[in-house]
Structures are given as C-alpha cells and as structure tokens.
Design a protein around this motif. Structure first.
Motif, short mmCIF file in Angstrom:
data_model
loop_
_atom_site.label_atom_id
_atom_site.label_comp_id
_atom_site.label_asym_id
_atom_site.label_seq_id
_atom_site.Cartn_x
_atom_site.Cartn_y
_atom_site.Cartn_z
N THR A 76 0.84 -1.20 0.00
CA THR A 76 0.00 0.00 0.00
C THR A 76 0.88 1.25 0.00
O THR A 76 0.68 2.16 -0.81
CB THR A 76 -0.93 0.02 1.25
OG1 THR A 76 -1.77 -1.13 1.19
CG2 THR A 76 -1.77 1.28 1.29
N ASP A 178 2.11 -2.83 -9.81
CA ASP A 178 1.87 -3.45 -8.51
C ASP A 178 2.03 -4.96 -8.71
O ASP A 178 1.21 -5.61 -9.37
CB ASP A 178 0.46 -3.10 -8.03
CG ASP A 178 0.16 -3.71 -6.66
OD1 ASP A 178 0.78 -4.73 -6.31
OD2 ASP A 178 -0.72 -3.17 -5.95
N SER A 201 5.00 -6.76 -1.57
CA SER A 201 4.54 -6.90 -0.19
C SER A 201 5.12 -8.18 0.38
O SER A 201 5.18 -9.21 -0.29
CB SER A 201 3.00 -6.96 -0.17
OG SER A 201 2.56 -7.21 1.15
N LYS A 204 2.34 -11.39 1.36
CA LYS A 204 1.73 -12.21 0.32
C LYS A 204 2.68 -13.32 -0.09
O LYS A 204 2.35 -14.16 -0.91
CB LYS A 204 1.37 -11.34 -0.90
CG LYS A 204 0.47 -10.13 -0.59
CD LYS A 204 -0.95 -10.52 -0.29
CE LYS A 204 -1.80 -9.38 0.22
NZ LYS A 204 -2.14 -8.35 -0.76
C1 LIG Z 1 -2.22 -7.08 -0.69
C2 LIG Z 1 -2.04 -6.18 -1.84
C3 LIG Z 1 -1.65 -4.84 -1.67
C4 LIG Z 1 -1.45 -4.24 -0.30
O1 LIG Z 1 -0.31 -4.74 0.32
P1 LIG Z 1 -0.03 -4.45 1.86
O2 LIG Z 1 1.37 -4.94 2.05
O3 LIG Z 1 -1.04 -5.24 2.60
O4 LIG Z 1 -0.16 -2.99 2.08
C5 LIG Z 1 -1.50 -4.06 -2.78
N1 LIG Z 1 -1.71 -4.56 -4.01
C6 LIG Z 1 -2.09 -5.83 -4.22
C7 LIG Z 1 -2.29 -6.31 -5.61
C8 LIG Z 1 -2.26 -6.68 -3.14
O5 LIG Z 1 -2.66 -7.93 -3.36
#
Ligand SMILES: *Cc1c(COP(=O)(O)O)cnc(C)c1O
Length: 382
Positions: A76, A178, A201, A204
């Motif tokens: 984020t 992203d 991130s 994930k």
């Molecule tokens: C989870 C996610 C985010 C946010 O990531 P955080 O580390 O939780 O802030 C942003 N973009 C995508 C595509 C995500 O799956």
C-alpha cells in the motif's frame, strides 16, 4: 474449535516457519537489535548488514540491483510512494490506470484526481486483462505515469506487463507495476521487463505483515519525490528507522520464494487441477478471469443460482473470500467483477479460492466435497 481450511492465501499468507525463526534473532538484547542507521558501533553495523543482506534477497527475486530496492511498510505504501512520488511537482500531469486495480492504487489515483490530476480509468477485457492497445490509445502528450497491476488479486489473471512496458519506454512515460500478487507466484524479471517502479509486499509471500518494498529503476534513473520525510533514509526516498526484524523476515521469505518458485508453481498447478476436477460433477460453475494467462493459486468461480454470501455462510469450514479482504467489510459486489462486465447479480455469485504453499491434497478434496454439498443444498431449497 477446529479451524476452517485456509483458502484465502491471496488475502495474506502465514509466515513460513523458517522465516519466523530467523526474525526472532533480530529483536532482543542477545540478538541483533541495533538501529541500522547507527554508524558509530557494532550494534548498528550488524543490523545494517542484516538489512543489506535482505535487500539482496528481495532484489534477487525480481532480478534487480539491491540499490534499486526501497523499504516501505507494505505494498500500500509502495503504491502511494510510486504514484504520488512520480506525479509530484508535475502540473498538468495525466495518469493512466485501470478500474480493477487494488484499492491502494485506485484510492491514490482518486486522491490525485481531487488534486486536479487527470486520470484515465481503463476498463479491462472480459478476461480481466488490460491490453497494450488500450494503453496506447489512452496515451496523451501530458501522460507522465501508467500504473497497472501484474496479477489481479481477485481473478489471478496476468496482464502483459512486458509489452506495455515496451511501448511506454519508447514514449518516455513512467510505468508503475503493482506486483504484490505476482512475486513468488510467477517469474518477475525487471531486466527483461521495462518497468520503472514495482511494488512488493512481504505478507503475500510468506513473510511478515507490515513491510514491503518499492523497486525504483536506476538505469535509466527514475526520480520520485519522497512522501515521508525525516532523516533521509533509503536514499532520501523513504525516511524512518528501518524495522530490522521485519526486513530480515521479508528478505528470508523472498530468498525462499526464489528457491521454491518452480516447486511452488508446479504444486499449485497440480492443486488447481485437482480442485477443478473435484468440482467437475457440479454444473453451472463458471470461471472468472483469464483461463490461460493466470497464476495457478487464485481461482475465482461463480455458481449459477447461488449467491456468494449464502454459499460462504454454508462453507463455514472453509476460509474463503468473495472479493478482496479490504472490500469484504461491505456487501457491495466486487468492483473487480463489475469491472470485467459482470452484472450485479452475477458478481454476487462469485467466490475466490486461493491456495498456497501449505495447502494439501486432503484440504482441496475436503473443500470440493463441501462446495458440492452446500451448492447442492442451496440449489435444492430455491
Ligand atoms: C495485498 C495487496 C496490496 C497491499 O499490500 P499491503 O502490504 O497489505 O499494504 C497491494 N496490491 C495488491 C495487488 C495486493 O494484493
């Protein structure tokens, strides 16, 4: 109480036990607890060495130079830094994104709009992908940035970032990607793909929550303006004391993701086949998102005549999601499913099953038998 089977890996993953074990060594007096910015003693030097080693691991997974990695608090923040940082100080700027980005991109672009920036919102193809032609048609002489996700978190579909990056590089337009749902799930290579900024991130990819990174290309040199000031850490792009244990965790998780990438992908592909085969006796199941260009772990399905809310209630022994975790506080149908052209009713019938490293054959079999039973029950009472 027996815990439900976890099928929500796209919302977050558990920390890999090996990663957790490493992290605890960076907290207490007998561990490496120093401030990585302390230059005057060994406590600081050790912490700095740990941070730099983690930086190499994170860079390694995406084939970047470690100097191109900026630590953040998560994807984020990376999205915010990339988008606001690229547009800052450019009056009259135009930005292109899509209608099915993560909220971190959507809401950042909406905020930019409120500040007078022009934003074009591309509507994806019915398979959830954005085509290079769509991007090309939307380009203007004022376009400074295009922001698109590599893998959609609800659908699992993969947009052709390479082709889009190629045309943007020719036009001198910055490209932010992203890749939070791509890293660790498919090969990501910034040497082969012309992207300028790329969000990652940790949580994930079997690392801890609360840490992430932004890749910022060095050649050609990409300039973004800091959004958090104070102290000038991370080459001035992101100030704040680095959370050593979190960073070590992300580094360890990304090193492991690189090591296991082929295995993880093959296992998940097999689990996906098993899952879909398991449901083959059920009719009226349709697949949302591209059937070919997709990561194996994210499966978005609609069940004819059954709404997702009731299905989820019936599937109490499965932890699944009807959209992204951030959107599931509301009962609004997913904006992603509406974005790919599903009507409200159809969008209300979709559930996302996301599988991961610790999903077993038995869990998949249990899930499919539960789904068949509950869908059958719900259809019979209509
Ligand atoms: C989870 C996610 C985010 C946010 O990531 P955080 O580390 O939780 O802030 C942003 N973009 C995508 C595509 C995500 O799956």
């Amino acid at each position: 109480m027996k815990k439900p089977v976890y099928l929500d890996y796209a919302a977050t993953t558990p920390v890999d036990p090996l990663v957790a074990e490493e992290m605890v060594r960076y907290l207490t007096l007998d561990g490496v607890f120093g401030n990585p910015a302390s230059r005057s003693h060994a406590y600081g030097w050790q912490a700095e060495a740990a941070v730099e080693s983690a930086r190499k691991h994170v860079a390694g997974l995406i084939h970047a130079d470690p100097r191109e990695i900026v630590w953040t608090s998560g994807a984020t923040e990376s999205d915010n830094l990339a988008i606001k940082g690229a547009v800052a100080g450019k009056p009259g700027a135009h930005v292109i994104t899509s209608m099915i980005e993560h909220k971190a991109v959507l809401d950042t672009c909406k905020w930019l709009e409120s500040q007078g920036v022009e934003v074009t919102w591309l509507k994806p193809q019915p398979d959830g992908r954005i085509t290079p032609d769509q991007v090309e048609e939307a380009l203007r002489s004022e376009t400074v940035l295009v922001s698109l996700m590599m893998v959609n978190n609800e659908l699992g579909c993969i947009t052709d970032i390479g082709a889009i990056g190629g045309l943007l590089r020719e036009r001198g337009v910055l490209f932010h990607v992203d890749a939070a749902q791509a890293a660790g799930k498919m090969p990501v290579d910034v040497t082969a793909t012309p992207v300028d900024l790329l969000s990652l991130s940790s949580h994930k990819v079997y690392g801890p929550k609360g840490v992430g990174a932004l890749y910022v290309r060095r050649s050609p040199d990409v300039k973004i303006e800091a959004q958090i000031h104070g102290g000038g850490h991370e080459r001035g792009m992101r100030s704040g004391t680095l959370p050593t244990h979190q960073i070590v965790g992300m580094g360890s998780a990304f090193a492991r993701a690189q090591e296991l990438l082929d295995d993880d992908m093959a296992r998940l592909e097999a689990l996906r086949t098993r899952f879909l085969d398991g449901l083959s006796s059920l009719d009226g199941v349709s697949f949302n998102g591209s059937a070919e260009a997709r990561v194996p772990g994210i499966i978005n399905l609609s069940f004819a005549g059954v709404d997702a809310e009731s299905l989820m209630l019936g599937l109490r022994e499965l932890a699944v999601s009807s959209g992204s975790a951030c959107a599931s506080a509301t009962i609004e149908p997913s904006f992603v499913l509406r974005g790919i052209g599903l009507g409200d009713e159809e969008a209300h019938r979709a559930l996302r099953f996301s599988l991961g490293r610790f999903t077993s054959d038995e869990e998949v079999d249990f899930a499919t038998s539960q789904i068949i039973e509950v869908v059958g029950r719900l259809r019979s009472v209509r």
